[in-house]
Enzyme design. Structure first.
Site, short mmCIF file in Angstrom:
data_model
loop_
_atom_site.label_atom_id
_atom_site.label_comp_id
_atom_site.label_asym_id
_atom_site.label_seq_id
_atom_site.Cartn_x
_atom_site.Cartn_y
_atom_site.Cartn_z
N THR A 173 0.86 -1.32 -0.05
CA THR A 173 -0.62 0.28 -0.07
C THR A 173 0.79 1.12 -0.11
OG1 THR A 173 -1.19 -1.12 1.28
CG2 THR A 173 -1.58 0.84 1.24
N SER A 203 -10.30 -3.61 1.19
CA SER A 203 -8.84 -3.58 2.00
C SER A 203 -9.53 -2.43 2.56
CB SER A 203 -7.91 -3.33 1.58
OG SER A 203 -7.62 -1.89 1.07
N GLY A 223 -0.20 -2.82 4.87
CA GLY A 223 -0.33 -4.22 5.31
C GLY A 223 -1.31 -5.03 5.11
#
Length: 299
Positions: A173, A203, A223
């Site tokens: 990300t 997400s 993460g």
């Protein structure tokens, strides 16, 4: 009042002090962890973008700057966002992004948007609408109607990874937090997903778990999205700073709460005093910060 019983001991995050600041992250290293050249290239790209974005910050707001910085990250195929996005299990690329203005506490985002070069810019446009988070075809159609042209985000590297059915989870990300000259904070986060996920998977990047800011603190996460959502990480950190926790203690307590389920997360943050903080639960995340004088690249 905060006392020692309120804070669970944890390896201390790194903290820096100053005024106008910017920090960006490029996710965890994942596929580049064993490739020194790729790792160095990511570090150099992050430092370049951090410096560019700090110059931009001198004449723009924190909100404008985080969108600028994340757009540059989306434009770099080294990172898992924008043109470097991962391919999902059905062979398509779907991206998510959000932005939050700490001074207004307004957040907007897009989830599973397709064929848009800079999802974070679509998220920024949505700030002016009542319906601030759009998903799937609704997000894509909105982008087209607003003038964002169709853009193929696929690059050969991602297709070869998909065709080879790589088993490794992609934990990538990009994000930015900025504090401007007027003391205003903003955060933005963008992702191309973890790769090979089920279509429709959401997400953390366009939720308050992965991206959050108010007048006291701004946070961006990377993460495993499911872990970040389970830990409500960004919102917890910002809330604790708002309630009087020093930023490093807010990080320590929040990351300690990920331990029971081995949560995989990394965060960057700036508070209203100009303190920069970052921490990851499984060290391999890359960050860069710049304040006009001091430059730092991590991992």
């Amino acid at each position: 009042m905060l006392d020692d019983n309120d804070v669970i001991k944890h390896p201390s995050p790194i903290i820096h002090h100053n005024t106008m600041k910017i920090i960006i992250h490029g996710g965890f290293f994942s596929e580049s962890s064993t490739n020194h050249e790729t790792k160095v290239a990511k570090q150099q790209a992050l430092l370049r973008i951090a410096k560019d974005s700090f110059e931009y910050l001198k004449t723009h707001t924190a909100l404008e700057t985080v969108v600028h910085a994340v757009s540059l990250l989306e434009d770099d195929a080294l990172f898992n966002a924008g043109i470097g996005s991962q391919i999902q299990s059905d062979g398509k690329i779907r991206m998510s992004a959000s932005v939050m203005d700490g001074s207004t506490m307004k957040m907007s985002g897009v989830i599973n948007i397709e064929e848009v070069k800079n999802p974070v810019q679509v998220a920024q446009v949505l700030l002016q609408y009542d319906d601030k988070v759009l998903g799937g075809s609704g997000a894509t159609n909105f982008a087209r109607q607003y003038g964002f042209e169709k853009f193929s985000t696929e690059i050969p590297q991602r297709r070869s990874e998909y065709e080879a059915k790589l088993a490794a989870t992609r934990i990538g990300t990009v994000g930015c937090v900025a504090l401007d000259k007027d003391g205003k904070l903003a955060a933005a986060t963008s992702t191309g997903g973890k790769g090979f996920e089920m279509p429709g998977r959401i997400s953390d990047s366009a939720t308050v778990a992965g991206n959050y800011a108010n007048e006291f603190c701004g946070v961006s996460l990377t993460g495993v999205g499911e872990d970040i959502v389970s830990g409500a990480v960004a919102a917890k950190i910002v809330t604790r700073v708002t309630d009087g926790f020093p930023i490093e203690k807010a990080f320590e307590k929040t990351f300690a709460e990920l331990k029971p389920f081995d949560g995989f997360a990394g965060a960057i943050a700036i508070d209203s005093k100009g303190n920069i903080c970052h921490q990851d639960s499984h060290p391999s995340m890359v960050f860069a910060s710049y304040d006009g004088e001091k430059e730092e690249v991590f991992n």
